[in-house]
Scaffold this active site. Structure first.
Site: not given
Length: 211
Positions: A44, A71, A83, A85, A100, A104, A122-123, A127, A151
């Site tokens: 995996r 993006r 948002a 990290l 943030e 921002e 999740p696959g 994160e 940004e």
């Protein structure tokens, strides 16, 4: 099955081997050899991610603060909520969310609550994102944060919740945190109310932190 029994539970299958074929600036790719229930071993691959926070900032007129940002992976400019990290291991997610929102949007909020917690993909990625609800907004003091790269081209807007819901259901808004945050907000308002949401420092097993 009743609603009270439907919840995610921790579980960890045996890993026979693990390697990291790629390491980036913030994330990496890991390859694990995982033992299946029948005893077979499969490979995996997944992205290892530090985690993120997002802020659904709701003003007194029922509008959500959103940003429009390019993006590159999807080759689109997306409307999103602020948002970022979790740059420091064990970082308090509330502090990160407040940072943030300031960086921002140059906005601060007096009322913070946890709106929802999600795994984005999740696959293929570990994160975890905590989405906060921020209310009682005002302009932050001091100089604006100096932005760079994507940004520097950001746009800011305040959009009524109903308009965002329509955009989500029409397939016109795609950012994960915006979609989950807006629909969770509507569900909370129609349920027990926003004041019944979890406190801002509620435990987060996916990314434990010190209050």
């Amino acid at each position: 099955m009743t609603g009270s029994t439907i919840k995610d539970t921790p579980e960890e299958w045996e890993v026979r081997g693990s390697r990291t074929p790629f390491r980036g600036k913030k994330t990496s790719v890991r390859t694990d050899d995982v033992v299946m229930p029948d005893g077979s071993v499969v490979t995996r691959d997944y992205q290892v991610h530090p985690g993120s926070v997002a802020v659904l900032a709701l003003d007194g007129e029922g509008r959500v603060l959103v940003i429009r940002q390019y993006r590159h992976p999807v080759r689109e400019k997306l409307w999103e909520i602020p948002a970022g990290l979790l740059d420091v291991p064990g970082e308090n997610p509330l502090h990160a969310a407040q940072r943030e929102l300031y960086e921002e949007a140059h906005v601060k909020a007096e009322d913070w609550r946890v709106l929802t917690d999600v795994y984005t993909t999740p696959g293929g990625c570990d994160e975890a994102v905590r989405i906060f609800l921020a209310r009682d907004l005002s302009e932050a003091a001091g100089e604006r944060f100096e932005v760079e790269d994507e940004e520097a081209d950001m746009e800011l807007a305040r959009v009524p919740v109903a308009d965002l819901v329509r955009g989500v259901l029409a397939g016109e808004l795609h950012n994960n945190c915006l979609v989950v945050g807006v629909l969770s907000l509507v569900a909370a308002e129609r349920g027990d109310g926003l004041d019944a949401l979890r406190p801002a420092l509620a435990p987060w097993p996916a990314r434990p932190f010190e209050a």
